[in-house]
Design an enzyme around this catalytic site. Structure first.
Site, PDB file in Angstrom:
ATOM      1  N   SER A 301       0.870  -1.217  -0.012  1.00 62.44           N
ATOM      2  CA  SER A 301      -0.011   0.006   0.031  1.00 62.44           C
ATOM      3  C   SER A 301       0.815   1.212   0.186  1.00 62.44           C
ATOM      4  O   SER A 301       1.627   1.793  -0.951  1.00 62.44           O
ATOM      5  CB  SER A 301      -0.884   0.038   1.160  1.00 62.44           C
ATOM      6  OG  SER A 301      -1.970   0.950   1.238  1.00 62.44           O
ATOM      7  N   ASP A 312      10.188   5.692 -10.181  1.00 52.67           N
ATOM      8  CA  ASP A 312       9.866   6.016 -11.465  1.00 52.67           C
ATOM      9  C   ASP A 312      10.605   7.329 -11.766  1.00 52.67           C
ATOM     10  O   ASP A 312      11.247   7.648 -12.974  1.00 52.67           O
ATOM     11  CB  ASP A 312       8.552   6.253 -11.562  1.00 52.67           C
ATOM     12  CG  ASP A 312       7.522   5.170 -11.745  1.00 52.67           C
ATOM     13  OD1 ASP A 312       8.155   4.116 -11.816  1.00 52.67           O
ATOM     14  OD2 ASP A 312       6.438   5.383 -12.061  1.00 52.67           O
ATOM     15  N   LYS A 326      -0.809  -4.427  -3.220  1.00 53.65           N
ATOM     16  CA  LYS A 326      -2.187  -3.513  -2.729  1.00 53.65           C
ATOM     17  C   LYS A 326      -2.088  -2.373  -3.523  1.00 53.65           C
ATOM     18  O   LYS A 326      -1.551  -1.279  -2.966  1.00 53.65           O
ATOM     19  CB  LYS A 326      -2.370  -3.590  -1.443  1.00 53.65           C
ATOM     20  CG  LYS A 326      -3.640  -2.945  -0.907  1.00 53.65           C
ATOM     21  CD  LYS A 326      -3.549  -2.671   0.585  1.00 53.65           C
ATOM     22  CE  LYS A 326      -5.092  -2.018   0.707  1.00 53.65           C
ATOM     23  NZ  LYS A 326      -4.940  -0.790   0.396  1.00 53.65           N
TER      24      LYS A 326
END
Length: 442
Positions: A301, A312, A326
Site C-alpha cells: 500500500s 519512477d 495492494k
C-alpha cells in the site's frame, strides 16, 4: 488507506445504456433506468422477506442489529478484501490507531478463506516478540474457531485488557502441525520511524504510515545529518520492508521529502472526474544525497506508493524482493453514530502510470534474503493476488508475493548489507546510482 472525511453521495447510479434508436434516446435510457430500479427494489424486497423470516422462525431469538450488521459485512466482503464496515467502537479504534497508539497485539491482518491472515507483525510489539510471522493463518483464538467470524469480530476478540494473554492457533506453511503462540496484550505505541547511523550511512526504517510518520522522518533526517558530517555522509537507506502501509497523505509527504518536482501518485476512481494527481513541492530535504529503498513481500500500500514514486523518478534504487501488490485506495466514510464504511474507491498509479494492483513493485536489484531451514515456506507472503475477491490487475499477468523474512541479526541481513555496500562503493551495479534522465518527465 486514504484519509478523507468527505461523505460520498451514493444514491444515484448511472450505467451505460445501449441506444437502439437515435431518435428516441431519452425513451430508451429512461426505460432501462426504470428496469434497473425495479430489479433493485425486487432484491431489496427479497432481503426484507428473508430478514423477517429469520426473525420469526430461527431456532433462537436473533439480534436485529447483529443481523443487519452481518448483512452489511457480507455485502462488503463480496466486493474485495479491503472493504468493510466498522462499528462505532471499531471506527474509534481505527482513529486511535492512525494516531499511532492503540491497544492490542501489534499485527496487520486481512481475511483469507475465512481465516485471519497476518500481513505483517509490527516491529517491537507483543506479536512480533512472540514469534508471529507474515503469512501466518490464525485458525483459533483461545481455542475458538475463527472460521465463521467476520474480520471485525476476529479483531475484536484479539483486543482486550492490557497484560491479558490470548492463545493464537496458527497454520504456518512448512509446519506439519498447527503452532500455538501465546501473546500478552499491551498498549501498542507505534514508532513510525526508527533510525541509526551505519558509520557513514544514515539508516531509516519506516514501520507504517500514521499521522506521525512525516514529522518523525524529518526528525530522523535532522538527527542523522547532525551525527554524520556532510562530507562523510554516503547516503541513506530507507527500509520499507514489512511496512503494511497506512495513510495516503503520509505516503505523499514521505515521497515529497526526497523529490524536488514531478508527480508522486495519481488515483483514479470509477468516474473520470474523480481522478486526482499529487505532485511534489520544490525542495529535496536531503539535498540530492543517494537513496536506496528496501522492500519485500510485506511492503504494501503506502510503502509501495513511496517505492514506486522514487523508482519512477530515478531518485532511488529499489533493492530487495517484489512487494505485496495492494494498489487500491480505501476511503473512510463516516456514518454518523453508526460507525463508518471503509470502501475501495480508487486504484492508485505510480508517476509513469503503472498500476501495481496484484503485481507489486519489482525491485531494480533483486536480492533474495537467506531464510533459515526451519522457516522456509513460513515467511513467504503470497501477495494481494492470493486474496479471495481481490481487484484484478489491469496490467495483464498477476504476480505472487515474495519472502517477508528479515533476520534479527544485522550481520545476516543480506539486503541491508548489499545496500550499504552499494552506497560505499564496495558493490558496483549499473543500476546504482540511477540515471535521473531516464525517469518520468517532471
Amino acid at each position: 488507506m486514504m484519509r478523507r472525511t468527505t461523505i460520498l453521495v451514493l444514491g444515484m447510479m448511472v450505467g451505460a445504456v445501449a441506444t437502439f434508436a437515435a431518435s428516441q434516446p431519452w425513451h430508451v435510457s429512461g426505460a432501462a433506468e426504470a428496469a434497473g430500479n425495479a430489479d433493485t427494489y425486487r432484491q431489496l424486497n427479497l432481503f426484507g422477506d428473508v430478514f423477517e423470516r429469520v426473525k420469526a422462525d430461527y431456532v433462537e431469538q436473533p439480534d436485529d442489529a447483529q443481523l443487519v450488521e452481518s448483512a452489511i459485512n457480507g455485502m462488503l466482503a463480496a466486493l474485495d478484501p479491503h472493504s468493510s464496515y466498522m462499528s462505532p467502537k471499531n471506527y474509534r479504534d481505527m482513529q486511535v490507531q492512525t494516531r499511532g497508539e492503540f491497544g492490542g497485539l501489534g499485527i496487520e491482518v486481512t481475511m483469507e478463506d475465512g481465516l485471519v491472515k497476518v500481513v505483517t507483525p509490527i516491529d517491537d510489539t507483543p506479536a512480533a516478540r512472540a514469534g508471529v510471522m507474515a503469512g501466518d493463518l490464525i485458525t483459533h483464538l483461545d481455542g475458538e474457531a475463527v472460521l465463521g467470524l467476520t474480520l471485525s469480530e476476529a479483531v475484536e476478540k484479539m483486543r482486550g485488557r492490557v497484560n491479558t494473554p490470548i492463545e493464537l492457533t496458527i497454520r504456518r506453511e512448512g509446519a506439519d502441525e498447527p503452532v500455538d503462540i501465546t501473546v500478552v496484550r499491551d498498549i501498542i505505541q507505534i514508532r513510525a520511524v526508527r533510525s541509526n547511523t551505519e558509520d557513514d550511512v544514515g539508516y531509516i526504517r519506516i514501520t507504517q504510515f500514521n499521522e506521525q510518520t512525516f514529522d518523525n522522518l524529518k526528525t530522523a533526517i535532522e538527527s542523522l545529518e547532525t551525527e554524520i558530517p556532510n562530507d562523510k555522509l554516503k547516503g541513506f537507506v530507507i527500509d520499507l520492508r514489512n511496512n503494511p502501509g497506512g495513510l495516503l497523505d503520509q505516503a505523499i509527504a514521505v515521497s515529497d521529502t526526497f523529490l524536488d518536482r514531478g508527480e508522486i501518485v495519481s488515483t483514479r476512481g470509477r468516474n473520470t472526474d474523480e481522478s486526482q494527481r499529487y505532485n511534489a513541492r520544490s525542495g529535496d530535504l536531503i539535498k540530492g544525497k543517494p537513496v536506496i529503498v528496501l522492500i519485500n513481500g510485506g511492503s504494501a500500500s503506502a510503502s509501495e506508493i513511496v517505492a514506486g514514486a522514487l523508482q519512477d523518478h530515478r531518485r532511488a534504487t529499489v533493492v530487495g524482493t517484489r512487494s505485496f501488490g495492494k494498489g487500491s485506495v480505501q476511503t473512510i466514510i463516516p456514518l454518523g453514530s453508526n460507525g463508518a464504511l471503509r470502501l475501495t474507491t480508487a486504484r492508485y498509479y505510480t508517476p509513469s502510470g503503472r498500476s501495481i494492483q496484484a503485481k507489486g513493485i519489482e525491485p531494480d536489484i533483486i536480492v533474495e534474503q537467506e531464510v533459515p531451514e526451519e522457516l522456509k515456506g513460513a515467511t513467504t507472503s503470497k501477495g494481494e493476488s492470493s486474496l479471495r475477491g481481490h481487484l484484478q490487475s489491469e496490467a495483464g499477468k498477476e504476480e505472487g508475493g515474495s519472502s517477508a523474512y528479515i533476520p534479527p541479526e544485522k550481520e545476516k541481513d543480506k539486503q541491508l548489507n548489499y545496500a550499504l555496500d552499494l552506497l560505499r562503493g564496495v558493490q558496483v551495479n549499473s543500476l546504482f546510482p540511477p540515471d535521473p534522465g531516464a525517469g518520468v518527465p517532471n
